[in-house]
Design a protein around this motif. Structure first.
Motif, PDB file in Angstrom:
ATOM      1  N   PRO A  56      29.620  -2.276  84.794  1.00  0.00           N
ATOM      2  CA  PRO A  56      29.389  -1.903  83.399  1.00  0.00           C
ATOM      3  C   PRO A  56      29.305  -3.105  82.472  1.00  0.00           C
ATOM      4  CG  PRO A  56      31.674  -1.514  84.011  1.00  0.00           C
ATOM      5  CD  PRO A  56      30.967  -1.925  85.263  1.00  0.00           C
ATOM      6  N   LEU A  57      28.495  -2.948  81.425  1.00  0.00           N
ATOM      7  CA  LEU A  57      28.399  -3.880  80.316  1.00  0.00           C
ATOM      8  C   LEU A  57      28.719  -3.108  79.039  1.00  0.00           C
ATOM      9  CD1 LEU A  57      25.048  -5.683  81.296  1.00  0.00           C
ATOM     10  CD2 LEU A  57      27.372  -6.567  81.581  1.00  0.00           C
ATOM     11  N   PRO A  58      28.933  -3.779  77.924  1.00  0.00           N
ATOM     12  CA  PRO A  58      29.240  -3.047  76.684  1.00  0.00           C
ATOM     13  C   PRO A  58      28.095  -2.133  76.231  1.00  0.00           C
ATOM     14  CG  PRO A  58      29.825  -5.371  76.487  1.00  0.00           C
ATOM     15  CD  PRO A  58      29.045  -5.242  77.755  1.00  0.00           C
ATOM     16  N   ASN A  59      28.463  -1.144  75.411  1.00  0.00           N
ATOM     17  CA  ASN A  59      27.507  -0.288  74.704  1.00  0.00           C
ATOM     18  C   ASN A  59      26.638   0.565  75.623  1.00  0.00           C
ATOM     19  OD1 ASN A  59      28.502  -1.438  72.325  1.00  0.00           O
ATOM     20  ND2 ASN A  59      26.961  -3.056  72.359  1.00  0.00           N
ATOM     21  N   GLY A  60      27.230   1.012  76.732  1.00  0.00           N
ATOM     22  CA  GLY A  60      26.531   1.914  77.632  1.00  0.00           C
ATOM     23  C   GLY A  60      25.564   1.238  78.576  1.00  0.00           C
ATOM     24  N   MET A 103      22.412   2.422  81.047  1.00  0.00           N
ATOM     25  CA  MET A 103      22.863   3.442  81.994  1.00  0.00           C
ATOM     26  C   MET A 103      23.364   4.682  81.279  1.00  0.00           C
ATOM     27  SD  MET A 103      23.290   4.225  85.220  1.00  0.00           S
ATOM     28  CE  MET A 103      23.062   2.643  86.042  1.00  0.00           C
ATOM     29  N   LEU A 104      23.998   4.496  80.113  1.00  0.00           N
ATOM     30  CA  LEU A 104      24.579   5.591  79.329  1.00  0.00           C
ATOM     31  C   LEU A 104      24.003   5.547  77.919  1.00  0.00           C
ATOM     32  CD1 LEU A 104      28.317   5.035  80.340  1.00  0.00           C
ATOM     33  CD2 LEU A 104      26.892   6.946  81.077  1.00  0.00           C
ATOM     34  N   PRO A 105      24.103   6.645  77.188  1.00  0.00           N
ATOM     35  CA  PRO A 105      23.727   6.583  75.768  1.00  0.00           C
ATOM     36  C   PRO A 105      24.554   5.513  75.059  1.00  0.00           C
ATOM     37  CG  PRO A 105      24.034   8.852  76.467  1.00  0.00           C
ATOM     38  CD  PRO A 105      24.516   7.997  77.593  1.00  0.00           C
ATOM     39  N   PRO A 106      23.993   4.823  74.077  1.00  0.00           N
ATOM     40  CA  PRO A 106      24.667   3.665  73.488  1.00  0.00           C
ATOM     41  C   PRO A 106      25.960   3.973  72.749  1.00  0.00           C
ATOM     42  CG  PRO A 106      22.677   4.219  72.273  1.00  0.00           C
ATOM     43  CD  PRO A 106      22.647   5.028  73.524  1.00  0.00           C
ATOM     44  N   THR A 117      19.748   9.152  78.076  1.00  0.00           N
ATOM     45  CA  THR A 117      19.403   7.933  77.350  1.00  0.00           C
ATOM     46  C   THR A 117      18.032   8.088  76.694  1.00  0.00           C
ATOM     47  OG1 THR A 117      18.448   6.957  79.344  1.00  0.00           O
ATOM     48  CG2 THR A 117      20.755   6.460  78.879  1.00  0.00           C
ATOM     49  N   ALA A 118      17.234   9.046  77.169  1.00  0.00           N
ATOM     50  CA  ALA A 118      15.881   9.260  76.644  1.00  0.00           C
ATOM     51  C   ALA A 118      15.774  10.530  75.801  1.00  0.00           C
ATOM     52  CB  ALA A 118      14.878   9.319  77.802  1.00  0.00           C
ATOM     53  N   ILE A 119      16.541  11.543  76.135  1.00  0.00           N
ATOM     54  CA  ILE A 119      16.466  12.839  75.454  1.00  0.00           C
ATOM     55  C   ILE A 119      17.886  13.357  75.243  1.00  0.00           C
ATOM     56  CG2 ILE A 119      14.184  13.480  76.359  1.00  0.00           C
ATOM     57  CD1 ILE A 119      15.617  15.108  78.528  1.00  0.00           C
ATOM     58  N   THR A 120      18.020  14.425  74.467  1.00  0.00           N
ATOM     59  CA  THR A 120      19.325  15.055  74.320  1.00  0.00           C
ATOM     60  C   THR A 120      19.603  15.924  75.545  1.00  0.00           C
ATOM     61  OG1 THR A 120      18.524  17.065  73.236  1.00  0.00           O
ATOM     62  CG2 THR A 120      18.983  15.161  71.820  1.00  0.00           C
ATOM     63  N   TYR A 121      20.863  16.273  75.696  1.00  0.00           N
ATOM     64  CA  TYR A 121      21.228  17.118  76.834  1.00  0.00           C
ATOM     65  C   TYR A 121      20.532  18.475  76.753  1.00  0.00           C
ATOM     66  CZ  TYR A 121      24.164  19.388  80.356  1.00  0.00           C
ATOM     67  OH  TYR A 121      24.619  20.071  81.461  1.00  0.00           O
ATOM     68  N   ARG A 122      20.471  19.087  75.571  1.00  0.00           N
ATOM     69  CA  ARG A 122      19.806  20.375  75.440  1.00  0.00           C
ATOM     70  C   ARG A 122      18.324  20.278  75.818  1.00  0.00           C
ATOM     71  NH1 ARG A 122      20.701  25.216  72.809  1.00  0.00           N
ATOM     72  NH2 ARG A 122      22.587  24.443  71.801  1.00  0.00           N
ATOM     73  N   MET A 123      17.679  19.182  75.458  1.00  0.00           N
ATOM     74  CA  MET A 123      16.260  19.008  75.797  1.00  0.00           C
ATOM     75  C   MET A 123      16.031  18.970  77.297  1.00  0.00           C
ATOM     76  SD  MET A 123      15.291  16.178  72.898  1.00  0.00           S
ATOM     77  CE  MET A 123      13.637  15.814  73.473  1.00  0.00           C
ATOM     78  N   SER A 124      17.074  18.631  78.082  1.00  0.00           N
ATOM     79  CA  SER A 124      16.894  18.539  79.525  1.00  0.00           C
ATOM     80  C   SER A 124      16.714  19.907  80.176  1.00  0.00           C
ATOM     81  CB  SER A 124      18.058  17.783  80.181  1.00  0.00           C
ATOM     82  OG  SER A 124      19.273  18.493  80.071  1.00  0.00           O
ATOM     83  N   TYR A 125      16.945  20.983  79.410  1.00  0.00           N
ATOM     84  CA  TYR A 125      16.619  22.311  79.948  1.00  0.00           C
ATOM     85  C   TYR A 125      15.769  23.153  79.017  1.00  0.00           C
ATOM     86  CZ  TYR A 125      20.095  24.746  77.003  1.00  0.00           C
ATOM     87  OH  TYR A 125      20.785  25.275  75.943  1.00  0.00           O
TER      88      TYR A 125
END
Length: 308
Positions: A27-31, A42-45, A258-266
């Motif tokens: 891991p690095l800072p800020n996701g 790797m993660l949302p910032p 990291t690209a879309i919201t969780y709701r958008m994934s479905y």
């Protein structure tokens, strides 16, 4: 019948710190993450500490009205068995968690037996990483693997497995399914749908106890982006091949958000005019609830956004 949304492919970890093919992932800072020598988001910032916890995921799930999730594991995240056992104890009604062994080395069978004895109801195999660097390979139909699968079949344990691109491991997997017809199997990543030969992975679900989940489908169609019309067409094609009752939605959380919201994934599925309401209910939750045996689930109300 009450309908619920269930995520059949998500990840959790306390610390992502491991080595794959001799290359470090940390891991690095800020996701962000040092991913095999390359800096990646790797993660949302806003997840600044590198921790991908059940509590943050539950907040996302509640907001998106996702009642439950299946947690799989991947070598690039490092082994998370201890943490996931704790998650299963704390949130038994919201999560189905899979254990993971060091399948890249011989002798994993005893480790797998220990996980099953400890109460894991499923095991995850990132088999797409078993064709190893340098040309060596761990075969899914090897004696040690087959011994594991037969024991899982005997115990009623579920196998969550992601296969290498195309047809590379389809023959091996078909042999496993034929030798262990009672083994419940979930094929991940929607057969690597953007790669030639993906439909052969989907066709494995013609066997009685085999399902397919769509974890990572928004990542695979990322160049097209929301609302992913080609992904919807692929779901339709897969349903024509094996039946909609064999398909389950998965998000591949948290990497995909990291690209879309969780709701958008479905909701690209729930808003599509290409699928019937019954097909949407089956794909987004009913099939996973039946396959994984989820019991009573929370009814999550919609909360209006400040931007609405």
């Amino acid at each position: 019948m009450e309908h619920y949304i269930i995520d059949a492919h998500a990840h959790l970890w306390l610390k992502q710190d491991t080595v794959v093919n001799g290359k470090r992932i940390s891991p690095l800072p800020n996701g962000r993450c040092d991913f095999m020598g390359e800096e990646r988001q790797m993660l949302p910032p806003f997840m600044i500490d590198g921790r991908n916890t059940a509590e943050v995921f539950l907040s996302n799930m509640d907001y998106a009205q996702v009642a439950a999730a299946v947690i799989v594991q991947e070598f690039i995240d490092g082994q998370q068995n201890e943490y996931l056992a704790e998650v299963a104890r704390k949130y038994p009604d919201r999560f189905f968690v899979n254990g993971m062994c060091e399948f890249r080395e011989p002798g994993f069978l005893s480790e797998a037996m220990s996980l099953l004895d400890a109460g894991f109801k499923g095991l995850a195999i990132p088999a797409h990483r078993l064709p190893l660097e340098g040309g060596s390979r761990v075969w899914l139909n090897s004696p040690e693997m087959m011994s594991l699968f037969k024991e899982m079949e005997r115990r009623g344990t579920i196998l969550s497995i992601t296969l290498a691109d195309g047809t590379t491991q389809v023959g091996e997997m078909r042999e496993v399914i034929e030798e262990c017809p009672g083994l419940k199997v979930a094929i991940g990543h929607f057969g690597m749908v953007t790669v030639d030969g993906w439909l052969e992975q989907i066709k494995l679900a013609r066997a009685e106890n085999v399902m397919v989940e769509s974890g990572g489908i928004t990542w695979l169609f990322n160049s097209e982006f929301y609302p992913y019309p080609s992904a919807v067409r692929a779901i339709r094609e897969a349903a024509d091949a094996v039946g909609m009752d064999k398909l389950m939605w998965g998000s591949d959380y948290p990497r995909t958000i990291t690209a879309i919201t969780y709701r958008m994934s479905y909701d690209f599925v729930s808003k599509s005019a290409e699928l019937t309401e019954d097909e949407k209910h089956a794909f987004l939750g009913d099939n996973a609830r039946r396959f994984y045996g989820f019991g009573e689930l929370p009814a999550l109300r919609y909360v209006k956004n400040m931007s609405e």
